[in-house]
Scaffold this motif. Structure first.
Motif, PDB file in Angstrom:
ATOM      1  N   TYR A  76       0.827  -1.211   0.000  1.00  0.00           N
ATOM      2  CA  TYR A  76       0.000   0.000   0.000  1.00  0.00           C
ATOM      3  C   TYR A  76       0.861   1.261   0.000  1.00  0.00           C
ATOM      4  O   TYR A  76       0.591   2.227  -0.700  1.00  0.00           O
ATOM      5  N   ALA A  77       1.901   1.237   0.810  1.00  0.00           N
ATOM      6  CA  ALA A  77       2.743   2.428   0.947  1.00  0.00           C
ATOM      7  C   ALA A  77       3.455   2.749  -0.361  1.00  0.00           C
ATOM      8  O   ALA A  77       3.504   3.905  -0.789  1.00  0.00           O
ATOM      9  N   VAL A  78       3.961   1.715  -1.027  1.00  0.00           N
ATOM     10  CA  VAL A  78       4.675   1.933  -2.287  1.00  0.00           C
ATOM     11  C   VAL A  78       3.720   2.506  -3.332  1.00  0.00           C
ATOM     12  O   VAL A  78       4.050   3.433  -4.067  1.00  0.00           O
ATOM     13  N   GLY A  79       2.497   1.965  -3.378  1.00  0.00           N
ATOM     14  CA  GLY A  79       1.535   2.454  -4.357  1.00  0.00           C
ATOM     15  C   GLY A  79       1.001   3.834  -4.005  1.00  0.00           C
ATOM     16  O   GLY A  79       0.641   4.614  -4.876  1.00  0.00           O
ATOM     17  N   GLY A  80       0.940   4.138  -2.715  1.00  0.00           N
ATOM     18  CA  GLY A  80       0.344   5.402  -2.286  1.00  0.00           C
ATOM     19  C   GLY A  80       1.299   6.570  -2.414  1.00  0.00           C
ATOM     20  O   GLY A  80       0.889   7.687  -2.719  1.00  0.00           O
ATOM     21  N   ASN A  81       2.565   6.343  -2.165  1.00  0.00           N
ATOM     22  CA  ASN A  81       3.549   7.414  -2.237  1.00  0.00           C
ATOM     23  C   ASN A  81       4.922   6.763  -2.232  1.00  0.00           C
ATOM     24  O   ASN A  81       5.505   6.535  -1.184  1.00  0.00           O
ATOM     25  N   GLU A  82       5.397   6.468  -3.432  1.00  0.00           N
ATOM     26  CA  GLU A  82       6.622   5.680  -3.537  1.00  0.00           C
ATOM     27  C   GLU A  82       7.812   6.356  -2.875  1.00  0.00           C
ATOM     28  O   GLU A  82       8.552   5.755  -2.100  1.00  0.00           O
ATOM     29  N   GLN A  83       7.951   7.648  -3.176  1.00  0.00           N
ATOM     30  CA  GLN A  83       9.081   8.384  -2.615  1.00  0.00           C
ATOM     31  C   GLN A  83       8.998   8.449  -1.101  1.00  0.00           C
ATOM     32  O   GLN A  83       9.971   8.207  -0.396  1.00  0.00           O
ATOM     33  N   GLY A  84       7.787   8.768  -0.640  1.00  0.00           N
ATOM     34  CA  GLY A  84       7.585   8.844   0.803  1.00  0.00           C
ATOM     35  C   GLY A  84       7.858   7.509   1.468  1.00  0.00           C
ATOM     36  O   GLY A  84       8.467   7.448   2.524  1.00  0.00           O
ATOM     37  N   ALA A  85       7.401   6.446   0.816  1.00  0.00           N
ATOM     38  CA  ALA A  85       7.602   5.116   1.385  1.00  0.00           C
ATOM     39  C   ALA A  85       9.094   4.837   1.546  1.00  0.00           C
ATOM     40  O   ALA A  85       9.536   4.342   2.582  1.00  0.00           O
ATOM     41  N   ALA A  86       9.870   5.189   0.535  1.00  0.00           N
ATOM     42  CA  ALA A  86      11.312   4.960   0.609  1.00  0.00           C
ATOM     43  C   ALA A  86      11.895   5.718   1.803  1.00  0.00           C
ATOM     44  O   ALA A  86      12.704   5.188   2.558  1.00  0.00           O
ATOM     45  N   LEU A  87      11.448   6.960   1.984  1.00  0.00           N
ATOM     46  CA  LEU A  87      11.972   7.755   3.088  1.00  0.00           C
ATOM     47  C   LEU A  87      11.506   7.218   4.439  1.00  0.00           C
ATOM     48  O   LEU A  87      12.135   7.444   5.461  1.00  0.00           O
ATOM     49  N   MET A  88      10.371   6.521   4.442  1.00  0.00           N
ATOM     50  CA  MET A  88       9.888   5.946   5.698  1.00  0.00           C
ATOM     51  C   MET A  88      10.573   4.614   5.981  1.00  0.00           C
ATOM     52  O   MET A  88      10.233   3.935   6.940  1.00  0.00           O
TER      53      MET A  88
END
Ligand code: ATP
Ligand code: MG
Lengths: 321, 516
Positions: free
Chosen positions: A193-205
């Motif tokens: 879900y995180a990758v699909g919702g905001n890939e860049q943000g997910a990486a930073l998280m």
């Protein structure tokens, strides 16, 4: 508080369970309209014929939620079937392992290409669609050779069953439950879900973005192969002319089920409802009689368009809300 | 903090180059346990880049990182996080469609039987953690349904909840209310007491002096100064950031946007530039009336959740209304149509830039020219020369730091992206401009520049509605102030009544505190 929770919630429920509601409504209407619709036999036949699409759609749901797409599943489905029929001459184990290994490998390669090189999923899996179909034709003399299933235990897997339903239906049910747990209740699911919702943000998280993507395509490949295997067992042969355009039916079912094509939202329940919905529509059209399957495609198409429009409106209601 | 202790994290001679720009040039910085270290500098000075080098987002071209006494190279943000470096990045970086709880707990969800996520416990824990930050909300709601401030608090809670030895905050207060800033400060003080090192980036000097022990000033990718903050004069700090003489800063009035008189707006019988009547939406707005005449700047004051951003959105048709209408220059606008609003000459600089404004892949030039294209073209053919001119003017006036006008906006520093968006709306030469937190994330020098520009436009007859959580900015920038609370206008201040105290009093009036 910003927005009105009431409207927000209503639109969210509609988004997630709209397909289920329409499905229920159609089943009721169908039962009232046609005596032969609400029979055990018909219900079983809808479930059996939907189960193969459903297995593939489960994998596709993960892919689409992660923000990707997998066009190779139709080809993998036939490829898996042909390999299973071919492998069945060496016994049950080979009939299962050979196609799963091959399809899993294709999924893995696609996943690696997408995750590591940043190539567009559409392109990579389109190449997969063409390449795998070519492979399938290569091992079947341009489709002329249809391998027959030699192993009766293997054939049982597709034809046997209990309580009027064949094993593929039960396998689908188990897979659906497992997928639901995987998606909602494990770190991997959250990462999807995180990758699909905001890939860049997910990486930073701290989400392992690349690994998540690889797994998702691997899974999709495996499931498409498995569906092919079960179908070969059902038909007792590796039919080579199946699966053309299947990927589109699957994507349609997933989207009708409320999963956003843009990624980040969706679920397995919706997908199963979407698959069944298409199955029920087909069955209803058969009930009407003198309508061809071409008509069924028109109805499915209209339905898909309707759902996408509804999703947009709901999405906007949520944004403005 | 004791200087004698060994630094927990240290950068030695770090350099980082991007195409066309040297973002970091031999930067050294030592971070000690239990200190709050301010990292300051103009927009584009390299603050965020340094942070991203610390956390494994960027690999430095030269230099080394020392963590806990040994050389470290984090390949990914995850590695840095695992090692104990927790970061709140400048852009709120969460997943808007996922629930609040899942965002907060992502990566460390509580496990139940069979290693499966225990959702009940996850929700409970999320509620408990957030309550500690003064956030009370249904943690099952998608994050995007919450305001920016609350989202930022979630990001903060997430970063702090991770067992960290270093916590890095890149402009954590940009969307926070004063009350939330207080919460943040108490969190920071607690971290400090626990011996955790904090890096704090902000353009708000008051905040630096309130919580920071030491400061490092970056200028054009180099360290311009590093040392204790106490005893460093404010103006001296600004002069270090801008790289100008102390005297020049003092005389230039760079910090204060002084206003000696308040304009009245042109009320000579003409209808107001914009008038909103009875804007109503269930649970959000309750009959809001706002009028802005040409040539005046009207400030909207109030706490988060008071309905200020919603009012602005409603005026340009971006928020569905149950009732109410908007007139621009006396003519009613078709409701719910942003196109109609733009055509009538109303522009909104939205609060949530990332989601609602910037187009990251497009160039600076295209982003600026986007809304103004109709006015820069004849018979549908766009005049390149005119665009170049406009872009050039605004890039210069707002001091937008970019390698060239053709650089993709996503490569700009946060503050510079903000300026680009502001330029877009200024470039349409609107009749009425609605600015929602226009100087958020903009450095001191440019802030004065933006305020001067707004003022100048008002002089030329533009009507401006200004929303800002920064009371100082409201008082200095506005001719008249409307105070909102709980979706309604509860007071109006004009003339000499426009002071921070009076605004505060008006917000607090009539008892109960808004729940944000
Ligand atoms: N990914 C990138 N590609 C190209 N240039 C970049 C990239 N990231 C940053 N830069 C450039 O590096 C410089 C420093 O940017 P940085 O984001 O570190 O500034 P900052 O000090 O954080 O500014 P602000 O206060 O505006 O946030 C800027 O000139 C910016 O344009
Ligand atoms: Mg920055």
């Amino acid at each position: 508080m910003i927005g009105s929770p009431g409207r927000e919630q209503v639109s969210r429920v509609l988004q997630q369970h709209g397909a289920l509601m329409v499905l229920a409504a159609l089943v009721i209407v169908g039962s009232l309209a046609f005596d032969s619709f609400a029979t055990e036999g018909n219900a079983a036949s809808i479930l059996v014929s939907s189960s193969f699409t459903a297995i593939i759609a489960i994998g596709m749901t993960f892919v689409i939620i992660s923000g990707g797409i997998d066009l190779s599943v139709g080809s993998l489905f036939v490829f898996g079937g042909v390999l299973a029929a071919y492998g069945s001459q060496y016994g049950l184990f080979v009939a299962l392992a050979l196609p799963l290994a091959a399809c899993g490998l294709v999924g893995l390669l696609q996943g690696l290409l997408i995750a590591r090189t940043g190539m567009a999923p559409f392109i990579v899996t389109l190449a997969g669609l063409l390449g795998v179909r070519g492979l399938m034709l290569a091992i079947s003399d341009e489709g002329a050779t249809t391998y027959l299933v030699k192993d009766s235990a293997f054939a049982q897997l597709g034809q046997g069953g209990v309580l009027g339903l064949t094993w593929p239906v039960y396998i689908t049910a188990i897979l659906a439950v497992a997928a639901m747990i995987l998606l909602q209740r494990t770190a991997f699911g959250q990462n999807v879900y995180a990758v699909g919702g905001n890939e860049q943000g997910a990486a930073l998280m701290g989400v392992p973005v690349a690994r998540t993507k690889v797994y998702v395509y691997l899974m999709s490949g495996l499931l498409a192969g498995l569906a092919g295997v079960l179908n070969a067992a059902r038909l007792s042969s590796g039919v080579t002319i199946l699966g053309i355009g299947l990927e589109l039916d699957v994507i349609a079912a997933v989207v009708i089920g409320g999963t956003l094509l843009t990624g980040g939202a969706g679920g397995i329940t919706g997908t199963i409802a979407g698959v069944l919905l298409l199955g029920v529509i087909q069955s209803l059209i058969n009930q009407v009689g003198n309508l061809t399957s071409a008509f069924q495609q028109v109805v499915s198409g209209l339905f898909l368009a309707l759902v996408v429009v509804a999703q947009r409106l709901l999405g906007r209601a949520q944004r403005l809300g | 903090m004791s200087q004698s202790a060994a630094p927990v994290l240290e950068a030695r001679q770090i350099s980082k180059r991007f195409p066309g720009v040297v973002a970091l040039d031999g930067v050294s910085l030592a971070l000690f346990p239990g200190e709050v270290h301010a990292l300051v500098g103009e927009n584009g000075a390299g603050k965020s880049t340094l942070i991203k080098v610390f956390t494994g987002v960027h690999r430095p071209d030269a230099g080394e990182l020392i963590y806990n006494g040994s050389p470290a190279a984090f390949g990914t943000p995850l590695d840095a996080q695992r090692a104990g470096i927790s970061t709140i990045y400048q852009e709120v970086n969460l997943v808007p469609m996922m629930s609040v709880a899942r965002n907060l707990m992502l990566g460390r969800e509580p496990r139940g039987r069979l290693g499966v996520i225990d959702t009940a416990r996850m929700y409970g824990e999320a509620e408990r953690i957030l309550a500690g930050y003064g956030v009370v909300t249904d943690v099952r709601r998608p994050l995007r349904t919450l305001g920016m401030g609350v989202q930022q608090m979630v990001a903060l809670a997430r970063a702090v909840a991770i067992d960290a030895r270093v916590v890095i905050m890149d402009e954590p207060t940009s969307s926070l209310e004063p009350r939330e800033v207080e919460t943040l400060f108490s969190v920071i003080r607690k971290l400090k007491d626990d011996g955790i090192a904090v890096v704090y980036v902000s353009h708000r000097l008051d905040e630096l002096y309130a919580v920071c022990d030491r400061v490092t000033v970056l200028r054009d990718g180099k360290v311009a100064h590093t040392g204790p903050l106490a005893g460093l004069e404010r103006l001296k700090l600004i002069s270090l950031m801008l790289g100008r003489d102390l005297d020049e800063v003092k005389s230039g009035g760079l910090t204060r946007f002084s206003r000696d008189r308040r304009r009245a707006g042109k009320r000579d019988g003409a209808p107001p530039a914009v008038r909103a009547e009875g804007l109503t939406r269930r649970q959000v707005l309750h009959g809001v009336d706002v009028a802005v005449w040409s040539g005046e700047v009207v400030g909207l004051g109030g706490l988060l959740g008071a309905g200020r951003s919603e009012t602005a959105k409603a005026i340009v048709g971006a928020l569905r209304l149950d009732s109410g209408r908007v007139l621009v220059a006396g003519l009613p606008l078709r409701t719910g149509s942003t196109t109609a609003a733009v055509r009538a000459g109303a522009g909104l600089l939205p609060e949530d830039r990332k989601a609602e404004g910037i187009i990251p892949e497009l160039s600076v030039r295209e982003n600026i020219a986007l809304a103004a294209l109709p006015s820069l073209s004849r018979a549908g053919v766009v005049s390149d020369a005119k665009i170049d001119k406009v872009v050039e003017v605004f890039m210069r006036r707002l001091k937008i730091k970019a390698a060239s006008p053709h650089q993709p906006v996503q490569e700009l520093s946060g503050g510079n992206q903000q300026k680009v968006l502001l330029a877009r709306w200024l470039a349409i030469r609107p009749k009425i401009l609605l600015l929602d937190e226009p100087t958020r994330g903009i450095d001191v020098g440019a802030k004065a520049e933006v305020q001067a520009l707004v003022d100048e436009l008002a002089e030329e007859g533009l009507g401006v509605l200004l929303i800002s959580s920064d009371l100082e900015e409201l008082v200095e920038g506005a001719d008249r102030i409307l105070v909102m609370r709980e979706g309604a206008v509860v007071g109006e201040l004009s003339g000499d009544d426009v002071t921070e105290d009076k605004i505060m009093a008006s917000i607090a009036e009539r008892g109960a505190e808004s729940d944000g």
